[in-house]
Motif scaffolding. Structure first.
Motif, PDB file in Angstrom:
ATOM      1  N   ILE A   1       0.849  -1.192   0.000  1.00 40.06           N
ATOM      2  CA  ILE A   1       0.000   0.000   0.000  1.00 40.06           C
ATOM      3  C   ILE A   1       0.886   1.243   0.000  1.00 40.06           C
ATOM      4  CG2 ILE A   1      -1.834   1.261   1.177  1.00 40.06           C
ATOM      5  CD1 ILE A   1      -2.574  -1.440   2.531  1.00 40.06           C
ATOM      6  N   GLU A   2       0.726   2.073  -0.988  1.00 40.66           N
ATOM      7  CA  GLU A   2       1.494   3.302  -1.090  1.00 40.66           C
ATOM      8  C   GLU A   2       1.162   4.233   0.078  1.00 40.66           C
ATOM      9  OE1 GLU A   2       2.696   6.259  -4.815  1.00 40.66           O
ATOM     10  OE2 GLU A   2       0.720   5.307  -4.777  1.00 40.66           O
ATOM     11  N   ASN A   3       2.131   5.026   0.499  1.00 39.18           N
ATOM     12  CA  ASN A   3       1.939   5.952   1.618  1.00 39.18           C
ATOM     13  C   ASN A   3       1.092   7.148   1.183  1.00 39.18           C
ATOM     14  OD1 ASN A   3       2.531   8.271   3.447  1.00 39.18           O
ATOM     15  ND2 ASN A   3       3.824   6.774   4.468  1.00 39.18           N
ATOM     16  N   TYR A   4      -0.107   7.248   1.721  1.00 41.34           N
ATOM     17  CA  TYR A   4      -1.024   8.323   1.337  1.00 41.34           C
ATOM     18  C   TYR A   4      -0.441   9.699   1.623  1.00 41.34           C
ATOM     19  CZ  TYR A   4      -4.754  11.735   1.918  1.00 41.34           C
ATOM     20  OH  TYR A   4      -5.502  12.888   1.864  1.00 41.34           O
ATOM     21  N   HIS A   5       0.159   9.866   2.780  1.00 36.33           N
ATOM     22  CA  HIS A   5       0.663  11.181   3.170  1.00 36.33           C
ATOM     23  C   HIS A   5       1.792  11.642   2.248  1.00 36.33           C
ATOM     24  CE1 HIS A   5      -1.821  11.176   6.732  1.00 36.33           C
ATOM     25  NE2 HIS A   5      -1.389   9.958   7.016  1.00 36.33           N
ATOM     26  N   GLU A   6       2.600  10.694   1.783  1.00 38.91           N
ATOM     27  CA  GLU A   6       3.660  11.031   0.841  1.00 38.91           C
ATOM     28  C   GLU A   6       3.069  11.444  -0.507  1.00 38.91           C
ATOM     29  OE1 GLU A   6       7.492  11.632  -0.684  1.00 38.91           O
ATOM     30  OE2 GLU A   6       6.760  11.439   1.391  1.00 38.91           O
ATOM     31  N   VAL A   7       2.047  10.719  -0.954  1.00 39.83           N
ATOM     32  CA  VAL A   7       1.385  11.055  -2.224  1.00 39.83           C
ATOM     33  C   VAL A   7       0.724  12.420  -2.118  1.00 39.83           C
ATOM     34  CG1 VAL A   7      -0.465  10.426  -3.813  1.00 39.83           C
ATOM     35  CG2 VAL A   7       1.011   8.653  -2.866  1.00 39.83           C
ATOM     36  N   LYS A   8       0.066  12.673  -1.014  1.00 32.36           N
ATOM     37  CA  LYS A   8      -0.596  13.963  -0.805  1.00 32.36           C
ATOM     38  C   LYS A   8       0.424  15.098  -0.828  1.00 32.36           C
ATOM     39  CE  LYS A   8      -3.527  16.486   2.453  1.00 32.36           C
ATOM     40  NZ  LYS A   8      -4.288  16.427   3.733  1.00 32.36           N
ATOM     41  N   ARG A   9       1.567  14.893  -0.181  1.00 30.71           N
ATOM     42  CA  ARG A   9       2.610  15.913  -0.158  1.00 30.71           C
ATOM     43  C   ARG A   9       3.113  16.215  -1.573  1.00 30.71           C
ATOM     44  NH1 ARG A   9       7.897  16.201  -0.463  1.00 30.71           N
ATOM     45  NH2 ARG A   9       8.112  13.927  -0.646  1.00 30.71           N
ATOM     46  N   LYS A  10       3.323  15.166  -2.360  1.00 33.65           N
ATOM     47  CA  LYS A  10       3.784  15.356  -3.734  1.00 33.65           C
ATOM     48  C   LYS A  10       2.735  16.093  -4.568  1.00 33.65           C
ATOM     49  CE  LYS A  10       6.920  11.389  -3.955  1.00 33.65           C
ATOM     50  NZ  LYS A  10       7.186  10.070  -4.590  1.00 33.65           N
ATOM     51  N   ASP A  11       1.456  15.774  -4.351  1.00 34.34           N
ATOM     52  CA  ASP A  11       0.390  16.460  -5.082  1.00 34.34           C
ATOM     53  C   ASP A  11       0.376  17.953  -4.752  1.00 34.34           C
ATOM     54  OD1 ASP A  11      -0.551  14.327  -6.536  1.00 34.34           O
ATOM     55  OD2 ASP A  11      -2.139  13.804  -5.125  1.00 34.34           O
ATOM     56  N   ILE A  12       0.512  18.271  -3.492  1.00 32.43           N
ATOM     57  CA  ILE A  12       0.495  19.668  -3.064  1.00 32.43           C
ATOM     58  C   ILE A  12       1.686  20.432  -3.643  1.00 32.43           C
ATOM     59  CG2 ILE A  12       0.766  21.187  -1.045  1.00 32.43           C
ATOM     60  CD1 ILE A  12      -0.938  19.179   0.526  1.00 32.43           C
ATOM     61  N   GLN A  13       2.822  19.762  -3.746  1.00 36.97           N
ATOM     62  CA  GLN A  13       4.032  20.404  -4.258  1.00 36.97           C
ATOM     63  C   GLN A  13       4.127  20.384  -5.781  1.00 36.97           C
ATOM     64  OE1 GLN A  13       7.227  18.352  -2.284  1.00 36.97           O
ATOM     65  NE2 GLN A  13       6.904  19.410  -0.332  1.00 36.97           N
ATOM     66  N   SER A  14       3.197  19.699  -6.425  1.00 34.47           N
ATOM     67  CA  SER A  14       3.223  19.575  -7.881  1.00 34.47           C
ATOM     68  C   SER A  14       2.963  20.919  -8.570  1.00 34.47           C
ATOM     69  CB  SER A  14       2.167  18.557  -8.325  1.00 34.47           C
ATOM     70  OG  SER A  14       2.049  18.542  -9.734  1.00 34.47           O
ATOM     71  N   LYS A  15       3.478  21.041  -9.798  1.00 33.03           N
ATOM     72  CA  LYS A  15       3.204  22.229 -10.603  1.00 33.03           C
ATOM     73  C   LYS A  15       1.829  22.149 -11.263  1.00 33.03           C
ATOM     74  CE  LYS A  15       8.078  23.104 -11.631  1.00 33.03           C
ATOM     75  NZ  LYS A  15       9.108  23.255 -12.704  1.00 33.03           N
ATOM     76  N   SER A  16       1.256  20.957 -11.257  1.00 29.06           N
ATOM     77  CA  SER A  16      -0.058  20.749 -11.863  1.00 29.06           C
ATOM     78  C   SER A  16      -1.165  21.246 -10.938  1.00 29.06           C
ATOM     79  CB  SER A  16      -0.265  19.261 -12.157  1.00 29.06           C
ATOM     80  OG  SER A  16      -1.621  18.963 -12.404  1.00 29.06           O
TER      81      SER A  16
ATOM     82  N   LYS B   1      -4.311  20.535 -11.133  1.00 30.60           N
ATOM     83  CA  LYS B   1      -5.175  19.399 -10.819  1.00 30.60           C
ATOM     84  C   LYS B   1      -4.617  18.597  -9.647  1.00 30.60           C
ATOM     85  CE  LYS B   1      -7.252  15.279 -12.921  1.00 30.60           C
ATOM     86  NZ  LYS B   1      -7.363  14.471 -14.167  1.00 30.60           N
ATOM     87  N   SER B   2      -3.313  18.362  -9.649  1.00 26.46           N
ATOM     88  CA  SER B   2      -2.683  17.617  -8.556  1.00 26.46           C
ATOM     89  C   SER B   2      -2.755  18.396  -7.257  1.00 26.46           C
ATOM     90  CB  SER B   2      -1.221  17.306  -8.901  1.00 26.46           C
ATOM     91  OG  SER B   2      -1.148  16.435 -10.007  1.00 26.46           O
ATOM     92  N   LYS B   3      -2.537  19.687  -7.325  1.00 23.06           N
ATOM     93  CA  LYS B   3      -2.621  20.527  -6.128  1.00 23.06           C
ATOM     94  C   LYS B   3      -4.015  20.467  -5.513  1.00 23.06           C
ATOM     95  CE  LYS B   3       0.945  23.988  -7.136  1.00 23.06           C
ATOM     96  NZ  LYS B   3       1.715  23.778  -5.889  1.00 23.06           N
ATOM     97  N   ILE B   4      -5.025  20.508  -6.362  1.00 24.66           N
ATOM     98  CA  ILE B   4      -6.411  20.436  -5.877  1.00 24.66           C
ATOM     99  C   ILE B   4      -6.652  19.107  -5.176  1.00 24.66           C
ATOM    100  CG2 ILE B   4      -8.830  20.292  -6.594  1.00 24.66           C
ATOM    101  CD1 ILE B   4      -8.133  22.330  -8.805  1.00 24.66           C
ATOM    102  N   LYS B   5      -6.143  18.030  -5.779  1.00 25.16           N
ATOM    103  CA  LYS B   5      -6.269  16.707  -5.157  1.00 25.16           C
ATOM    104  C   LYS B   5      -5.640  16.701  -3.768  1.00 25.16           C
ATOM    105  CE  LYS B   5      -6.428  13.525  -9.098  1.00 25.16           C
ATOM    106  NZ  LYS B   5      -5.721  12.391  -9.748  1.00 25.16           N
ATOM    107  N   GLY B   6      -4.431  17.244  -3.671  1.00 24.98           N
ATOM    108  CA  GLY B   6      -3.715  17.243  -2.406  1.00 24.98           C
ATOM    109  C   GLY B   6      -4.415  18.052  -1.330  1.00 24.98           C
ATOM    110  N   TYR B   7      -4.839  19.240  -1.670  1.00 22.20           N
ATOM    111  CA  TYR B   7      -5.446  20.129  -0.676  1.00 22.20           C
ATOM    112  C   TYR B   7      -6.849  19.687  -0.264  1.00 22.20           C
ATOM    113  CZ  TYR B   7      -1.709  23.611  -0.896  1.00 22.20           C
ATOM    114  OH  TYR B   7      -0.502  24.256  -0.797  1.00 22.20           O
TER     115      TYR B   7
END
Length: 243
Positions: free
Chosen positions: A205-220, A222-228
């Motif tokens: 199982i991938e680490n959710y908190h790590e994925v969320k952090r990457k989404d928030i830091q993404s230039k995309s 769409k990814s930022k919205i997912k993270g926040y």
């Protein structure tokens, strides 16, 4: 289960995705879908302790929802098959299919109605597909039916937290996320596997908190919205066995 209309909308979205992918490849913008090979290598390593060399040599292998090429095309053993509801579209597009292994038999069809006899396969692969199907429970029952005793299922799916699942169901119902008719949490995918009669041998199982952090830091955006918002999805993978 979702309605046929909703499932068909997801299939049209999927076909559009691959049409755009083919255009990007033709124009030199993106690669040649060789990441299927990388995924096959990763799967091979996961299967080492479950399928010895002699077993692999005589195995019959099916990939459900293979897309234009599939992981199965890069496996180097077994009698290999692939089934996908968009196969009639893929086979007409040489850009998408040029990496296919000619030893793999590609067929048009769905996981809800697999055209093979009971206990036919030693290994079934369903990679990032179960949330695209019309009825995941029927698909899993079909997988159980066609697997031999001691046969192996490899399944992967992007899952959400409870909060993320609630948000995603709204997006899916409103067809804002057209490509994913179903939403899974860790508990829901585990329940689906176990109620089908299969036993989970191992899971990653991938680490959710790590994925969320990457989404928030993404230039995309769409990814930022997912993270926040908590919509970030994280990967669940399992090796299952039919007892």
């Amino acid at each position: 289960m979702v309605s046929f209309k909703r499932w068909l909308k997801a299939q049209k979205y999927e076909q559009s995705y691959w049409e755009k992918a083919a255009n990007r490849i033709a124009s030199g913008i993106s690669g040649q879908l060789s990441w299927y090979g990388w995924r096959a290598e990763v799967l091979e390593k996961r299967l080492v302790q479950y399928m010895h060399n002699e077993m692999k040599k005589f195995s019959k292998v099916l990939e459900i929802g293979s897309g234009p090429i599939g992981i199965v095309s890069f496996l180097k053993w077994g009698d290999r098959y692939a089934i996908d509801p968009l196969e009639k579209f893929y086979v007409k597009n040489p850009i998408l299919t040029k990496l296919r292994n000619p030893e793999v038999r590609y067929m048009n069809g769905t996981g809800e109605s697999i055209p093979f006899n009971d206990a036919f396969f030693s290994l079934v692969i369903i990679d990032n597909v179960i949330d695209h199907t019309k009825d995941p429970f029927i698909v899993m029952k079909e997988i159980y039916r066609i697997l031999k005793t001691k046969g192996i299922l490899y399944i992967s799916v992007n899952v959400h937290t409870l909060w993320g699942a609630k948000l995603h169901r709204i997006l899916s119902t409103l067809s804002i996320d057209k490509g994913h008719p179903h939403t899974f949490t860790i508990n829901r995918i585990r329940h689906l596997i176990k109620t089908s009669g299969l036993r989970i041998e191992e899971e990653t199982i991938e680490n959710y908190h790590e994925v969320k952090r990457k989404d928030i830091q993404s230039k995309s955006l769409k990814s930022k919205i997912k993270g926040y918002t908590g919509l970030s999805e994280f990967l669940y993978q399992a090796i299952c066995r039919k007892d």
